[in-house]
Design an enzyme around this catalytic site. Structure first.
Site, PDB file in Angstrom:
ATOM      1  CB  CYS A 156      -0.914  -0.008   1.222  1.00  0.00           C
ATOM      2  SG  CYS A 156      -1.990   1.441   1.322  1.00  0.00           S
ATOM      3  CG  HIS A 189      -3.290  -0.353  -9.308  1.00  0.00           C
ATOM      4  ND1 HIS A 189      -4.285   0.424  -8.751  1.00  0.00           N
ATOM      5  CD2 HIS A 189      -2.382  -0.557  -8.336  1.00  0.00           C
ATOM      6  CE1 HIS A 189      -3.973   0.687  -7.497  1.00  0.00           C
ATOM      7  NE2 HIS A 189      -2.824   0.107  -7.219  1.00  0.00           N
ATOM      8  CD  GLU A 221      -6.767   0.908  -1.562  1.00  0.00           C
ATOM      9  OE1 GLU A 221      -6.047   0.379  -0.713  1.00  0.00           O
ATOM     10  OE2 GLU A 221      -6.881   2.149  -1.687  1.00  0.00           O
ATOM     11  CB  CYS A 241      -4.980   4.586  -4.579  1.00  0.00           C
ATOM     12  SG  CYS A 241      -4.277   2.929  -4.743  1.00  0.00           S
ATOM     13  N   GLY A 259      -1.844   3.282  -6.919  1.00  0.00           N
ATOM     14  CA  GLY A 259      -2.633   3.674  -8.080  1.00  0.00           C
ATOM     15  C   GLY A 259      -2.052   4.887  -8.776  1.00  0.00           C
TER      16      GLY A 259
END
Length: 225
Positions: free
Chosen positions: A71, A163, A212, A221, A224
């Site tokens: 993350c 993604h 997400e 994100c 992202g």
């Protein structure tokens, strides 16, 4: 239980420490703590754990109880936590994640507290088998994908976590709570996918709305981005 609540650009997390370092199942705890109305409220639970491979280990459990590999905003908050709480004494250190070893670097202010965190999350992997995504080998760039009988052009890659991007004229017109989960759980993605709807504002600016995997709609994100 002692916890800390942190956020990176609105992407919020609850932090706890597991000093014993055992592979505990935090799924149910994450679900309860992350509930917006009956818990603390967060996109995920982050656990600080000792590591045998790096200086420290980060576990990220999504709001739905699933454990994620990485993350981006989470590890920035993680770096600030372990430095400000004197778990790490150096300004550049290694963090073990399910996506590999990450190396954040913290910049401190006059008070000695972390003001900024930078991190190289490595290169993206556009190959279908690494995302992973079903279908023939090769990259997934501007490829058709049908959702609810409508064809979309998608680009997918692995940035620690899967993604998928769709470029749209106006992200505000995208019904994120409806379309997001349909892409996330599409049969083409055996490990599901994060979904990013992207609007190009100009040659230097994009606007992104993210659904997400395991958390739902988020304000930001890191992977992202």
């Amino acid at each position: 239980m002692k916890f800390v609540k942190m956020h990176g650009l609105g992407n919020d997390f609850v932090f706890i420490e597991d000093k014993a370092g055992k592979n505990k199942d935090f799924s149910q705890l994450a679900v309860k703590m992350c509930k917006r109305h009956t818990g603390i409220g967060a996109d995920g639970l982050i656990v600080i754990v000792p590591s045998e491979k790096a200086d420290v280990r980060m576990r990220i459990i999504n709001a739905d109880g699933s454990e994620a590999e990485m993350c981006g905003n989470g590890i920035r908050c993680f770096a600030k936590y372990v430095y400000d709480h004197h778990i790490m004494a150096k300004e550049e250190f290694t963090v073990e994640t399910l996506a590999g070893i990450m190396k954040p670097k913290v910049l401190t202010g006059e008070d000695g507290k972390v003001q900024l965190v930078t991190i190289n999350m490595g290169k993206p992997f556009p190959e279908r088998r690494k995302i992973p995504m079903n279908g023939p080998s090769g990259t997934v760039i501007n490829e058709p994908l049908t959702v609810d009988g409508k064809e979309y052009r998608i680009t997918s890659l692995l940035m620690g976590v899967p993604h998928t991007m769709i470029y749209v004229k106006d992200v505000e017109q995208v019904d994120l709570p409806v379309l997001g989960p349909k892409f996330e759980t599409h049969p083409a993605f055996p490990k599901k996918t994060n979904m990013n709807f992207v609007q190009c504002i100009d040659s230097h600016t994009i606007k992104v709305h993210t659904w997400e995997r395991g958390a739902g709609a988020t304000l930001a994100c890191g992977t992202g981005s």
